[in-house]
Motif scaffolding. Structure first.
Motif, PDB file in Angstrom:
ATOM      1  N   ARG A 123       0.810  -1.203   0.000  1.00 51.20           N
ATOM      2  CA  ARG A 123       0.000   0.000   0.000  1.00 51.20           C
ATOM      3  C   ARG A 123       0.862   1.280   0.000  1.00 51.20           C
ATOM      4  O   ARG A 123       0.621   2.223  -0.737  1.00 51.20           O
ATOM      5  CB  ARG A 123      -0.888  -0.034   1.240  1.00 51.20           C
ATOM      6  CG  ARG A 123      -1.792   1.135   1.419  1.00 51.20           C
ATOM      7  CD  ARG A 123      -2.799   1.153   0.293  1.00 51.20           C
ATOM      8  NE  ARG A 123      -3.575   2.364   0.329  1.00 51.20           N
ATOM      9  CZ  ARG A 123      -4.637   2.540   1.105  1.00 51.20           C
ATOM     10  NH1 ARG A 123      -5.012   1.567   1.908  1.00 51.20           N
ATOM     11  NH2 ARG A 123      -5.287   3.675   1.096  1.00 51.20           N
ATOM     12  N   GLU A 124       1.912   1.285   0.846  1.00 50.58           N
ATOM     13  CA  GLU A 124       2.760   2.463   0.978  1.00 50.58           C
ATOM     14  C   GLU A 124       3.426   2.838  -0.345  1.00 50.58           C
ATOM     15  O   GLU A 124       3.581   4.004  -0.661  1.00 50.58           O
ATOM     16  CB  GLU A 124       3.858   2.232   2.031  1.00 50.58           C
ATOM     17  CG  GLU A 124       3.366   2.171   3.462  1.00 50.58           C
ATOM     18  CD  GLU A 124       3.110   0.742   3.923  1.00 50.58           C
ATOM     19  OE1 GLU A 124       2.784  -0.116   3.069  1.00 50.58           O
ATOM     20  OE2 GLU A 124       3.229   0.481   5.127  1.00 50.58           O
ATOM     21  N   MET A 127       1.129   4.515  -2.581  1.00 53.95           N
ATOM     22  CA  MET A 127       0.958   5.900  -2.150  1.00 53.95           C
ATOM     23  C   MET A 127       2.113   6.774  -2.640  1.00 53.95           C
ATOM     24  O   MET A 127       1.928   7.938  -2.996  1.00 53.95           O
ATOM     25  CB  MET A 127       0.878   5.983  -0.624  1.00 53.95           C
ATOM     26  CG  MET A 127      -0.414   5.445  -0.045  1.00 53.95           C
ATOM     27  SD  MET A 127      -0.421   5.539   1.767  1.00 53.95           S
ATOM     28  CE  MET A 127      -0.813   7.273   2.012  1.00 53.95           C
ATOM     29  N   VAL A 128       3.316   6.191  -2.652  1.00 54.87           N
ATOM     30  CA  VAL A 128       4.479   6.936  -3.140  1.00 54.87           C
ATOM     31  C   VAL A 128       4.326   7.229  -4.625  1.00 54.87           C
ATOM     32  O   VAL A 128       4.647   8.319  -5.101  1.00 54.87           O
ATOM     33  CB  VAL A 128       5.783   6.160  -2.851  1.00 54.87           C
ATOM     34  CG1 VAL A 128       6.960   6.762  -3.588  1.00 54.87           C
ATOM     35  CG2 VAL A 128       6.051   6.140  -1.365  1.00 54.87           C
ATOM     36  N   PHE A 131       2.058  10.018  -4.870  1.00 53.72           N
ATOM     37  CA  PHE A 131       2.787  11.217  -4.455  1.00 53.72           C
ATOM     38  C   PHE A 131       3.629  11.745  -5.609  1.00 53.72           C
ATOM     39  O   PHE A 131       3.649  12.939  -5.904  1.00 53.72           O
ATOM     40  CB  PHE A 131       3.674  10.861  -3.256  1.00 53.72           C
ATOM     41  CG  PHE A 131       4.471  12.008  -2.702  1.00 53.72           C
ATOM     42  CD1 PHE A 131       3.927  12.845  -1.738  1.00 53.72           C
ATOM     43  CD2 PHE A 131       5.773  12.242  -3.120  1.00 53.72           C
ATOM     44  CE1 PHE A 131       4.655  13.902  -1.213  1.00 53.72           C
ATOM     45  CE2 PHE A 131       6.512  13.301  -2.601  1.00 53.72           C
ATOM     46  CZ  PHE A 131       5.949  14.125  -1.638  1.00 53.72           C
ATOM     47  N   ASP A 191      11.210  15.115   0.208  1.00 51.91           N
ATOM     48  CA  ASP A 191      10.293  14.212   0.920  1.00 51.91           C
ATOM     49  C   ASP A 191      10.373  12.795   0.354  1.00 51.91           C
ATOM     50  O   ASP A 191      10.439  11.810   1.084  1.00 51.91           O
ATOM     51  CB  ASP A 191       8.844  14.706   0.790  1.00 51.91           C
ATOM     52  CG  ASP A 191       8.582  15.920   1.672  1.00 51.91           C
ATOM     53  OD1 ASP A 191       9.535  16.363   2.334  1.00 51.91           O
ATOM     54  OD2 ASP A 191       7.437  16.400   1.682  1.00 51.91           O
ATOM     55  N   ASN A 193      12.784  11.388  -1.291  1.00 51.10           N
ATOM     56  CA  ASN A 193      14.048  10.774  -0.923  1.00 51.10           C
ATOM     57  C   ASN A 193      14.053  10.285   0.516  1.00 51.10           C
ATOM     58  O   ASN A 193      14.539   9.194   0.806  1.00 51.10           O
ATOM     59  CB  ASN A 193      15.174  11.795  -1.093  1.00 51.10           C
ATOM     60  CG  ASN A 193      16.007  11.498  -2.305  1.00 51.10           C
ATOM     61  OD1 ASN A 193      16.267  10.337  -2.602  1.00 51.10           O
ATOM     62  ND2 ASN A 193      16.419  12.527  -3.017  1.00 51.10           N
ATOM     63  N   ASN A 194      13.525  11.108   1.412  1.00 48.44           N
ATOM     64  CA  ASN A 194      13.463  10.713   2.820  1.00 48.44           C
ATOM     65  C   ASN A 194      12.650   9.449   3.014  1.00 48.44           C
ATOM     66  O   ASN A 194      13.043   8.554   3.760  1.00 48.44           O
ATOM     67  CB  ASN A 194      12.882  11.856   3.658  1.00 48.44           C
ATOM     68  CG  ASN A 194      13.958  12.783   4.159  1.00 48.44           C
ATOM     69  OD1 ASN A 194      14.694  12.436   5.077  1.00 48.44           O
ATOM     70  ND2 ASN A 194      14.082  13.927   3.527  1.00 48.44           N
ATOM     71  N   LEU A 195      11.494   9.387   2.334  1.00 50.50           N
ATOM     72  CA  LEU A 195      10.640   8.202   2.453  1.00 50.50           C
ATOM     73  C   LEU A 195      11.371   6.966   1.949  1.00 50.50           C
ATOM     74  O   LEU A 195      11.381   5.924   2.603  1.00 50.50           O
ATOM     75  CB  LEU A 195       9.342   8.414   1.676  1.00 50.50           C
ATOM     76  CG  LEU A 195       8.336   9.385   2.316  1.00 50.50           C
ATOM     77  CD1 LEU A 195       7.264   9.794   1.313  1.00 50.50           C
ATOM     78  CD2 LEU A 195       7.703   8.746   3.552  1.00 50.50           C
ATOM     79  N   LYS A 198      14.734   6.345   4.258  1.00 53.31           N
ATOM     80  CA  LYS A 198      14.647   6.114   5.696  1.00 53.31           C
ATOM     81  C   LYS A 198      13.459   5.261   6.151  1.00 53.31           C
ATOM     82  O   LYS A 198      13.549   4.588   7.165  1.00 53.31           O
ATOM     83  CB  LYS A 198      14.596   7.469   6.426  1.00 53.31           C
ATOM     84  CG  LYS A 198      15.842   8.297   6.168  1.00 53.31           C
ATOM     85  CD  LYS A 198      16.115   9.449   7.127  1.00 53.31           C
ATOM     86  CE  LYS A 198      14.972  10.307   7.538  1.00 53.31           C
ATOM     87  NZ  LYS A 198      15.381  11.686   7.873  1.00 53.31           N
ATOM     88  N   TYR A 199      12.335   5.326   5.445  1.00 56.76           N
ATOM     89  CA  TYR A 199      11.117   4.802   6.064  1.00 56.76           C
ATOM     90  C   TYR A 199      10.404   3.643   5.377  1.00 56.76           C
ATOM     91  O   TYR A 199       9.865   2.776   6.053  1.00 56.76           O
ATOM     92  CB  TYR A 199      10.132   5.951   6.282  1.00 56.76           C
ATOM     93  CG  TYR A 199      10.696   7.047   7.147  1.00 56.76           C
ATOM     94  CD1 TYR A 199      11.132   6.777   8.441  1.00 56.76           C
ATOM     95  CD2 TYR A 199      10.835   8.348   6.665  1.00 56.76           C
ATOM     96  CE1 TYR A 199      11.670   7.774   9.239  1.00 56.76           C
ATOM     97  CE2 TYR A 199      11.372   9.352   7.460  1.00 56.76           C
ATOM     98  CZ  TYR A 199      11.783   9.056   8.747  1.00 56.76           C
ATOM     99  OH  TYR A 199      12.314  10.032   9.531  1.00 56.76           O
ATOM    100  N   LEU A 200      10.343   3.650   4.046  1.00 63.78           N
ATOM    101  CA  LEU A 200       9.484   2.651   3.406  1.00 63.78           C
ATOM    102  C   LEU A 200       9.991   1.239   3.668  1.00 63.78           C
ATOM    103  O   LEU A 200      11.183   0.957   3.494  1.00 63.78           O
ATOM    104  CB  LEU A 200       9.416   2.917   1.899  1.00 63.78           C
ATOM    105  CG  LEU A 200       8.622   4.168   1.542  1.00 63.78           C
ATOM    106  CD1 LEU A 200       8.832   4.546   0.097  1.00 63.78           C
ATOM    107  CD2 LEU A 200       7.145   3.984   1.845  1.00 63.78           C
ATOM    108  N   PRO A 201       9.110   0.353   4.108  1.00 63.04           N
ATOM    109  CA  PRO A 201       9.534  -1.007   4.437  1.00 63.04           C
ATOM    110  C   PRO A 201      10.085  -1.705   3.195  1.00 63.04           C
ATOM    111  O   PRO A 201       9.605  -1.491   2.085  1.00 63.04           O
ATOM    112  CB  PRO A 201       8.254  -1.675   4.929  1.00 63.04           C
ATOM    113  CG  PRO A 201       7.136  -0.826   4.444  1.00 63.04           C
ATOM    114  CD  PRO A 201       7.662   0.547   4.305  1.00 63.04           C
TER     115      PRO A 201
END
Lengths: 249, 198
Positions: A123-124, A127-128, A131, A191, A193-195, A198-201
């Motif tokens: 899902r994430e 969403m990207v 985005f 944003d 790049n950060n996702l 650093k964050y997206l599984p």
């Protein structure tokens, strides 16, 4: 803004001058290839120096060097004040940049994103993708605004100066609005790049994610310089041209 | 995104500019060096690089001290370093955060820049840790579910300025500024679940 790329390729702190061989500059910092393309300079580069290449392409070497030095992270705020005669080459450079973003870089990124979603069907990630599409639409709109409003306005200033006319107020142009756009564009890219970093599984997407991030960093590098050229070189030039026309009255 | 430090050298003497640039470029610090010949040029650079270290010749400040003080108060994140190769009234030097002397060794200069970088980053991320506070998480949840700052203020019984401060801190900690980016972050961190798949 990002001499980190430059530092990666080069141990010398090369400050470019017109007598350098263009191929040597490319070996030192391959990212210069994009600058050459934006100026309409293509392979093979032979043994030509910067000043020879500029003469052949009817470019003011000062413009070439100022832009090229931006690719090396050097900004000169004061020495070179470009004249209205340089507007055409500056605008054509920026327009070629737009083509590169819209027709090459963004499709590349989108392709990478699709592959990322194939590898990591979450899902994430979708969403990207969404985005990015929103971001892409915003950038496209901004570039269109430049192509259809800002650049024609500057071209008309140039014509007015050539034909010795007096100043005509622009209809739909505002420097403020223009600068605001730039901030938004840089922000969303950061944003993204950060996702990704650093964050997206993660699933099975290491390689494709790496490709995507490198692709984004190439875009970011060129976009930053593009915005620098507009903010530090083009806008002051436009302001000088407006002033010249206004004082004619 | 970039963790590079911006250095702006405001100076007219080429030997000083080149000398300083050379020392800084060889320092191994991650710097981006700009050059400006006067305060007006400096202003143009500073508006897009609000967290810079400015190395400036004091004699360029005196003729236009009004603009200088305006810049100082408008851009509180800027560190001001004087580069001294003349003798100045101590009162004129006191307005700077620190000073480089013309006979300083490269090591001394680099040390000073490092110190300035540290002061800067300290008050940049006072509430560091990168962990969101409970209040910030509440704000983030509401933000990610489509609430405007005003609505969030009403819901949490706080002022809109407080909401804005929370938002700033959230962005600083996560590195994400846009609402749509923060929404994705909130989903990744399982702070919200989106029921309606779009």
């Amino acid at each position: 803004m990002y001499p980190k790329f430059y530092a990666m390729f080069s141990n010398t702190n090369l400050y470019l001058t017109a007598d350098l061989k263009i191929s040597d500059v490319v070996f030192d910092n391959p990212r210069i290839l994009l600058l050459l393309e934006h100026f309409g300079i293509y392979f093979p580069l032979q043994e030509k120096t910067i000043s020879e290449i500029c003469r052949e392409n009817k470019l003011n070497p000062e413009v070439f060097l100022a832009f090229a030095n931006l690719y090396y992270g050097t900004v000169h705020a004061y020495p070179v004040a470009f004249s209205h005669k340089d507007t055409q080459s500056i605008i054509s450079f920026l327009k070629n940049g737009h083509h590169y973003y819209l027709l090459e870089k963004f499709p590349d990124i989108r392709q990478n994103l699709l592959q990322l979603y194939e590898a990591n069907h979450e899902r994430e990630i979708s969403m990207v993708e969404k985005f990015f599409n929103e971001y892409f639409n915003e950038v496209t709109e901004h570039l269109k605004y430049e192509d259809e409003v800002v650049f024609p306005y500057i071209a008309s200033l140039y014509q007015q100066i050539l034909m010795n006319k007096s100043f005509e107020e622009p209809v739909s142009y505002s420097v403020e609005e223009y600068k605001e756009h730039h901030n938004d564009i840089e922000e969303k890219l950061s944003d993204l790049n950060n996702l990704l970093v650093k964050y997206l599984p993660r699933k099975d997407d290491q390689k494709i994610r790496r490709r995507l991030i490198l692709c984004l960093s190439e875009l970011e590098y060129d976009l930053t310089i593009h915005a620098n050229i507009e903010d530090l070189i083009l806008i002051p030039l436009v302001e000088r041209m407006e002033l010249e026309l206004k004082t004619r009255r | 995104m970039s963790r590079l430090t911006n250095i702006i050298i405001v100076e007219t003497a080429s030997v000083i500019i080149e000398g300083l640039s050379g020392i800084l470029q060889r320092s191994g610090l991650h710097l981006h060096i700009f050059r400006a010949g006067n305060l007006c040029d400096l202003e143009k650079i500073i508006v897009s690089h609000k967290k810079s270290i400015v190395i400036i010749n004091p004699s360029l400040v005196q003729p236009n001290s009004k603009l200088f003080h305006a810049l100082k108060s408008d851009f509180p994140d800027v560190q001001w370093i004087a580069v001294m190769y003349a003798v100045y009234d101590p009162q004129h030097v006191a307005v700077f955060d620190s000073a480089i002397g013309i006979y300083d060794t490269p090591e001394m200069i680099i040390d000073l820049i490092k110190k300035s970088m540290n002061t800067r980053s300290n008050h940049e991320t006072t509430a560091d840790e990168e962990v969101l506070s409970e209040r910030e998480i509440e704000v983030l949840k509401l933000l990610a579910t489509g609430h405007a700052s005003k609505e969030i203020a009403d819901k949490l019984h706080i002022s809109i300025n407080t909401v804005i401060t929370h938002r700033k801190n959230i962005s600083q900690k996560t590195g994400i500024k846009s609402v749509s980016g923060l929404t994705i972050y909130a989903v990744v961190k399982k702070l919200i679940t989106l029921n309606n798949p779009s």
